[in-house]
Structure formats: structure tokens, C-alpha cells
Design an enzyme around this catalytic site. Structure first.
Site, short mmCIF file in Angstrom:
data_model
loop_
_atom_site.label_atom_id
_atom_site.label_comp_id
_atom_site.label_asym_id
_atom_site.label_seq_id
_atom_site.Cartn_x
_atom_site.Cartn_y
_atom_site.Cartn_z
N GLU A 83 34.49 40.22 45.84
CA GLU A 83 35.81 40.13 45.76
C GLU A 83 36.36 39.14 46.86
O GLU A 83 37.26 38.27 46.63
CB GLU A 83 36.57 41.35 45.78
CG GLU A 83 36.52 42.29 44.72
CD GLU A 83 35.26 43.19 44.73
OE1 GLU A 83 34.68 43.08 45.83
OE2 GLU A 83 34.96 43.83 43.86
N HIS A 139 40.11 55.15 45.28
CA HIS A 139 40.86 54.52 43.96
C HIS A 139 42.12 54.59 43.97
O HIS A 139 42.54 54.23 42.75
CB HIS A 139 39.94 55.12 42.90
CG HIS A 139 38.52 54.37 42.73
ND1 HIS A 139 37.20 54.79 43.61
CD2 HIS A 139 38.03 53.52 42.03
CE1 HIS A 139 36.37 54.13 43.00
NE2 HIS A 139 36.61 53.20 42.43
C1 LIG Z 1 34.99 46.48 46.14
C2 LIG Z 1 34.94 47.19 44.66
N1 LIG Z 1 34.82 46.33 43.68
C3 LIG Z 1 34.87 46.98 42.24
C4 LIG Z 1 34.81 48.27 42.22
C5 LIG Z 1 34.67 48.81 40.60
N2 LIG Z 1 33.41 49.46 40.32
C6 LIG Z 1 32.88 50.72 40.69
S1 LIG Z 1 31.46 50.56 40.23
C7 LIG Z 1 30.97 49.29 39.76
C8 LIG Z 1 29.66 48.77 39.35
C9 LIG Z 1 28.83 49.10 40.70
O1 LIG Z 1 27.56 48.73 40.11
P1 LIG Z 1 26.31 48.76 41.20
O2 LIG Z 1 26.61 48.61 42.50
O3 LIG Z 1 25.07 47.98 40.67
O4 LIG Z 1 26.05 50.54 41.19
P2 LIG Z 1 25.95 51.25 39.79
O5 LIG Z 1 27.16 51.56 39.15
O6 LIG Z 1 25.08 50.49 38.69
O7 LIG Z 1 25.10 52.43 40.19
C10 LIG Z 1 31.94 48.59 39.91
C11 LIG Z 1 32.37 47.26 39.60
C12 LIG Z 1 34.79 49.19 43.27
N3 LIG Z 1 34.35 50.30 42.97
N4 LIG Z 1 34.59 48.37 44.46
#
Ligand SMILES: Cc1ncc(C[n+]2csc(CCOP(=O)(O)OP(=O)(O)O)c2C)c(N)n1
Ligand SMILES: [Mg+2]
Lengths: 329, 328
Positions: free
Chosen positions: B65, B133
Site C-alpha cells: 500500500e 479491520h
Molecule cells: C495491509 C493490508 N492490506 C490488505 C489487507 C486485506 N487482505 C487480507 S488477507 C489478504 C491476502 C493476504 O495474502 P497472503 O499474505 O498471501 O496470505 P493468505 O491469505 O494467502 O494466507 C488481503 C489482501 C490487509 N488485511 N492488510
């Protein structure tokens, strides 16, 4: 070949515990007993269990939004974890944290972060504490492929590298962040390759193989305890379910093929482990079945405990904001 | 509103935002959008934009971000008009780009640059999403000079304000309240835009003014219904934009009613409601017949448990109680 039967059976026990816990969570989400977001760890059990079995009880870890498995892998209390998911006063965080924040400080968990990457620096700080306090406790931040693109990851890994801190950066690469493939979002071929930029070891591990995870993390832990600094481990794994159970209504176009999902399910971490135990004569089918049955009872008990537990009282709203309470409105 | 039923459509706030972005992207090819998982979105406000405008103008970003919110600043500085889709709570990791660059560049560099950026900030609260959140700290962006802050409470306002935000030459924080994004409202067929800094009276009344923001507007309207049954006539005023803020509309309403309740879903301390209360205390003091009532979220982080979270926020009941208190 790893021949420590107690260890191998405990790996199985913890993986099965996570699997059955998560299957129960799915049922509770469907029944509306668990509200909010819940991110399933099914398919990825070997990563947390292999890594945590390589740790001592007094080592530290941090997790993320998909961290129901980690407190279990680290040996935490299943009853309190389930109660937390139901928002009960008996939960790990007294019902204040919920699914994305199942922190269990009693087993060295310094918290799970719903904000991606945000708890990686925390783990680095815990490792700094070990150095300053003159002990050899290691810290393991768990984070996803997606979170490895956050600045917090890169800043943390460099800091840990220049200070030679006892950190094992553990990327759980389940290959997607929501609907985005890491192949599009990460410039290097493997996430472990990024270690080169920080001049530390980077290892890509089969995340469906609990023993492979255990061995890779054990080596990194030994290095860290010896004062030789951090390592980056990428456990290549897969999540069987969509990003979030509770957010199923956020429908998206297909981002992965059904065949791919099926292919990964063929490499189920629990089956791989069970088959190995059997084929190497380390365990009998009967012993394995006993673990399944005993764990199912444990999860049933945890569910019952959570259901019977009271909700927090309204006064709890203002509790735990400060060490010494101050008036709040 | 002067539209007749024939000329309008009944659409959700989400759809209204989608239309505004779509129409502005058609109108001006400098407009593009960046965010996480927006190409695959089927139902969200960005739904279908990638299909119409392609992956160059509708860009999926890695979870970085600070980089992409900062890249919006650079792209804007060289003549593009970025829209960034995110959630308020994910902006914390991008605060440096937002504060050090987006908010300060024009002023610090003596007005040499325009920064036409819309930062779309979803606010999740009230859905058991817990502390990480559920942040609603948009008043921080009122506190930091250099951001315009828009907060639409219905479909009509959403579309008209989004168009203005996209056409505006400064960084705009556009708050999208998840508690009301699915609510339907009438939106005209024809192109229209709503200027920033113009409040809207959502319900006229004579006894007490309730200034409510975003998702608090429907709650204030519900409170006004209850109060009407008791013979209390409440005026509900929606500022619609917090920077610039339509002070005059607020002061005029208080001059008429003599009483003020301010409501928002940010934490009470230093909230938008606090700022509005301060303005009225300073500039509308002689109109007031009772102390101002300020409502907001309890000064704690949002707890997960359904036994606790609902206790945090203002409700139609607490708003009605506050209005009654001004009449005691
Ligand atoms: C700073 C931030 N940006 C966006 C999100 C929204 N978000 C929550 S989980 C996720 C995907 C995370 O992917 P990854 O790190 O690969 O973990 P996974 O869910 O695959 O275990 C997103 C975009 C967030 N929680 N925090
Ligand atoms: Mg992932």
C-alpha cells in the site's frame, strides 16, 4: 531419516488437531455461530506444525489473519481458541480478538495481525530482546506470499540481517493473496530468492511435507541460536478453501483452476505424513486411527466448552485499554 | 431533489460509485484505478471496470500500500488522475505516502503541482471484524491539512460526489461506509455532480438539529421518526463533505432549532462530531438553548465479540436519547 517416533506422532497429532478444528470452524461459520471473517488453514497444516515442532516452548512467534493453526501447532489450548472464535469471555483474548487475532502468549505467541505484514517487525523486536537479555530464544514471524510484498517485511528482514538477530522469517506461500497469484505479484521466481538481497540464507521447502519443514526450520533455528543471524524460509503450500469463509459473498471471477486445487489436494500434508509413518513402519493404522478419534473428541469438547462459556459482560468493553485504568467514555 | 420517478433509477450506493467511476473513466482517459484484487471483482464498486477499460487502466497491485498509494502521488503529479481503492484500516501502512507526500506536496512546493487523486477508503465496522479491520479514523484526515474528505450517505450523493472527487485537483479521501453500501436510492439518468462543501438537509425539523455523517445518517433519520411520534421535530443534516465543511448550513440549522446533536462513528475524542460541536459552540453559541450533545464510538478499539461490539456505536436509540436530553 527422522526416526524420533514421539516427535513424528506429535506432528501428526497437531496436524490432525488443526484439520479437525478447522473443519469444525467451517460448520460453525455455516451455522452462524462464528461471525465475521474466518480464514481456513486447511491444506497448510504441515507448514505451521513442521516449523513449530522445531521450536522450543519458550521461542516466540507472530501470525496473521490465517492463524487458527499456529496456536495449535505451538501447543496452545484448543478450548480457549474455540471460545475466542465464538466471542466468549473464556477465549484466549476474552472475546476481544476473534478469528484473526488468536494470540496465545502462554505458548510464546506475540499476536496475530489482521493487517498484513504488521507483526513481522514485532517478531524482530522479540529477537532483539533475546539478544539484549542474553538468551537464545528465537522468533518466527509467519506471513503469506502477499504480505511479503509489504514494506514491513523488507525493512524487518534487513534490520534483522544487519543486527544478526535470531529470526526465522517464515513465508507461507499458498500461492495466492485473495485472488492474486504470487507469480504476478512477486518479481522473483521464488520468495526465498529475496534472501539474496539481504545476504542471508533462503530456502524453498515443500510445505506439504511436515518433516521437510521441520528439518529446514531446525537448521535455521540452530543458526539463529548460534548468533549467526536470520534466515528466510518459504514453505510452498496451498489453501484448499477460498480466501475467507465468512466473506463468501464477495464473489469473484475464478482465479484458479479446479484441476490445480485437485492436484494440490492429492498432496495432502496429513496423508503424506500418515503414509510415511505406515510405510516406514513407524506407526500402525491402529495408532493413527486412535489419534484421529482422540482428536475428534478433543474438538467436540472444545466446541462444547466454547458453547457453554459466557459472553463477556458489558463492563469488559472498557477493560484492558491501559495497564492502569483511566476514565474512558 | 427535483427528479421525477421516470428519470431516476433505484440503485445501491455501490452501484452508484461504480457508475461514477465508469462514466469518468469514459470521459477522461487520464483517470485510472489501482487496488488489490479489483480486476476479479464481480460485485464491488470496481466491478466490471477491468472488463471495460482493460488491465492497464484497472491495475491489480501487490500488497504494497505504501508503494501504490505513493505511486498515485507521482502519477498525479505528472498529469494522471488516479483512483486508489482500499480500506481505511489498510491505509495505516501507507500513512507516509498519504501524509508526507499526498497532503503536503502542493503547499510545501509553493503550489507548483496539482494532485488529483481519489483515495477510496472502505470502512468496515459493526460486522465482528475486530480491532484491525474496524477503524473509522477518517477525522485524522480532517486534522491533517491537505486532504478533502468526502462521506456520502446515499446513492445520489455517492455518485454526484464521486464525480466531483475525480474531477477535483486535490487528494480526496472518499469514505465508503460498508454498513450502507448496499442501501438503495434514486439516482438520475442524466449526468450530474455535487459540489464539495455543500451540506444537505435529509429531513426538515424545528426543535433539534441532528448532524450525522455517513452510516449515522440512516440511524439519525430513524431516531427522527421515533422523536416525531413524541411530538419532537428533528432536523437531520448531512454535511456530505467534512473538508470543506459547510459550516453555514450547520449554523443556520442550529439558529432555527436552538439545539444540536452531533453524531459520527469515529471515536468520540477528536471526532468530526467534536469539530462540529466546537464550531457551533464558538459561532452559534447565542442560538443554543441547551448544551450540545456529541455522540461517537466509545474510546476503545473495536472488540470482536457480538456481546461487546454493538455497545460501541451510536444507535437510533442513543441518538433519540441525546435529542431528548437537549429538550429537557
Ligand atoms: C495491509 C493490508 N492490506 C490488505 C489487507 C486485506 N487482505 C487480507 S488477507 C489478504 C491476502 C493476504 O495474502 P497472503 O499474505 O498471501 O496470505 P493468505 O491469505 O494467502 O494466507 C488481503 C489482501 C490487509 N488485511 N492488510
Ligand atoms: Mg497467500
Amino acid at each position: 531419516m527422522l526416526e524420533d517416533k514421539t516427535l513424528l506422532m506429535e506432528m501428526l497429532r497437531r496436524m490432525v488437531r488443526i484439520r479437525l478444528f478447522e473443519e469444525r470452524v467451517i460448520q460453525l461459520v455455516e451455522r452462524g455461530e462464528i461471525v465475521g471473517a474466518a480464514h481456513s488453514y486447511i491444506g497448510e497444516e504441515a507448514v505451521a506444525v513442521g516449523a513449530c515442532m522445531a521450536l522450543r516452548d519458550d521461542d516466540w512467534m507472530t501470525g496473521n489473519h490465517r492463524s487458527h493453526g499456529h496456536p495449535i501447532a505451538k501447543g496452545g489450548d484448543v478450548n480457549k481458541a474455540m471460545a475466542e472464535l465464538l466471542g466468549k469471555a473464556t477465549g484466549l483474548c476474552k472475546g476481544k480478538g476473534g478469528s484473526m487475532h488468536l494470540a496465545d502468549f502462554s505458548v510464546g505467541i506475540l499476536g496475530e495481525s489482521g493487517i498484513l505484514g504488521s507483526s513481522i517487525p514485532t517478531a524482530v523486536g522479540a529477537a532483539l530482546g533475546s539478544v539484549l537479555q542474553g538468551n537464545d530464544r528465537v522468533a518466527v514471524p509467519f506471513f503469506g506470499d502477499g504480505a511479503s510484498n509489504e514494506g514491513a517485511f523488507h525493512e524487518s528482514i534487513n534490520l534483522a540481517a544487519i543486527w544478526k538477530l535470531p529470526v526465522v522469517f517464515l513465508c507461507e506461500n499458498n500461492q495466492y493473496a485473495v485472488s492474486s497469484s504470487f507469480k504476478k505479484m512477486v518479481a522473483s521466481e521464488n520468495i526465498s530468492d529475496r534472501s539474496a538481497a539481504y545476504n542471508i540464507p533462503g530456502v524453498l521447502v515443500d510445505g506439504q511435507d511436515c518433516i521437510a519443514m521441520y528439518e529446514a526450520v531446525s537448521a535455521a533455528v540452530a543458526r539463529a541460536r548460534a548468533g549467526e543471524g536470520p534466515s528466510l524460509i518459504e514453505g510452498r503450500t496451498y489453501r484448499y478453501y477460498d480466501h475467507s469463509l465468512g466473506l463468501g459473498r464477495i464473489v469473484r471471477t475464478a482465479y484458479r483452476e479446479d484441476e490445480e486445487v485437485e492436484l494440490w489436494k492429492q498432496r495432502d500434508p496429513i496423508n503424506i505424513h500418515k503414509e510415511r509413518l505406515l510405510s516406514q513402519g513407524m506407526a500402525t493404522q491402529k495408532e493413527i486411527d486412535a489419534i484421529d478419534a482422540e482428536t475428534q473428541r478433543q474438538i467436540d469438547d472444545a466446541t462444547e466448552f466454547a458453547r457453554q462459556s459466557p459472553y463477556p459482560e458489558p463492563e469488559a468493553l472498557f477493560e484492558d485499554m491501559f495497564a492502569d485504568p483511566i476514565p474512558l467514555e | 431533489m427535483t427528479q421525477t420517478a421516470e428519470q431516476t433509477r433505484n440503485i445501491t450506493l455501490t452501484q452508484a460509485l461504480n457508475e461514477a467511476m465508469r462514466e469518468e473513466m469514459r470521459r477522461d482517459e487520464r483517470v485510472f484505478i489501482m487496488g488489490e484484487d479489483i480486476q476479479s471483482g464481480v460485485y464491488g464498486a470496481s466491478a466490471g471496470l477491468a472488463q471495460e477499460f482493460g488491465y492497464e487502466r484497472v491495475r491489480d497491485c501487490p500488497l504494497s500500500e505504501n508503494a501504490f498509494m505513493g505511486a498515485a502521488v507521482g502519477a498525479a503529479a505528472v498529469g494522471m488522475r488516479p483512483i486508489v481503492e482500499s480500506a481505511f484500516c489498510f491505509m495505516w501502512v501507507a500513512m507516509d505516502s498519504l501524509v508526507s507526500q499526498a497532503s503536503k506536496m502542493r503547499y510545501m512546493f509553493g503550489g507548483q503541482v496539482d494532485l488529483p487523486i481519489v483515495y477510496r477508503a472502505s470502512l468496515y465496522y459493526g460486522g465482528s471484524m475486530a480491532a484491525h479491520h474496524s477503524d473509522r479514523s477518517y477525522p485524522l484526515f480532517m486534522h491533517i491539512p491537505g486532504f478533502k474528505v468526502v462521506f456520502a450517505s446515499n446513492s445520489y450523493d455517492g455518485k454526484g460526489l464521486m464525480k466531483t472527487a475525480i474531477r477535483d485537483n486535490d487528494p480526496v479521501l472518499f469514505c465508503e461506509d460498508r454498513t450502507i453500501l448496499g442501501a438503495r436510492g434514486e439516482v438520475p439518468e442524466d449526468d450530474y455532480a455535487i459540489p464539495l462543501g455543500v451540506a444537505d438537509v435529509k429531513r426538515e425539523g424545528t426543535d433539534v438539529t441532528i448532524v450525522a455523517i455517513g452510516g449515522m445518517v440512516p440511524r439519525a433519520l430513524e431516531a427522527a421518526d421515533t422523536l416525531a411520534q413524541e411530538g419532537i421535530s428533528a432536523e437531520v443534516l448531512d454535511p456530505r463533505t467534512l473538508v470543506p465543511l459547510d459550516r453555514q448550513a450547520i449554523l443556520d440549522s442550529v439558529a432555527k432549532t436552538g439545539r444540536l446533536v452531533t453524531v459520527d462513528m469515529a471515536h468520540k475524542t477528536c471526532s468530526a462530531a467534536s469539530e462540529i460541536a466546537a464550531i457551533v459552540a464558538m459561532e452559534g453559541f447565542w442560538s443554543l438553548q441547551a448544551p450540545v450533545q456529541r455522540l461517537g464510538t466509545a474510546n476503545v478499539h473495536i472488540p470482536f465479540s457480538t456481546a461487546l461490539e454493538p455497545l460501541c456505536y451510536p444507535t437510533a436509540e442513543t441518538i433519540a436519547d441525546a435529542a431528548r436530553a437537549t429538550l429537557e
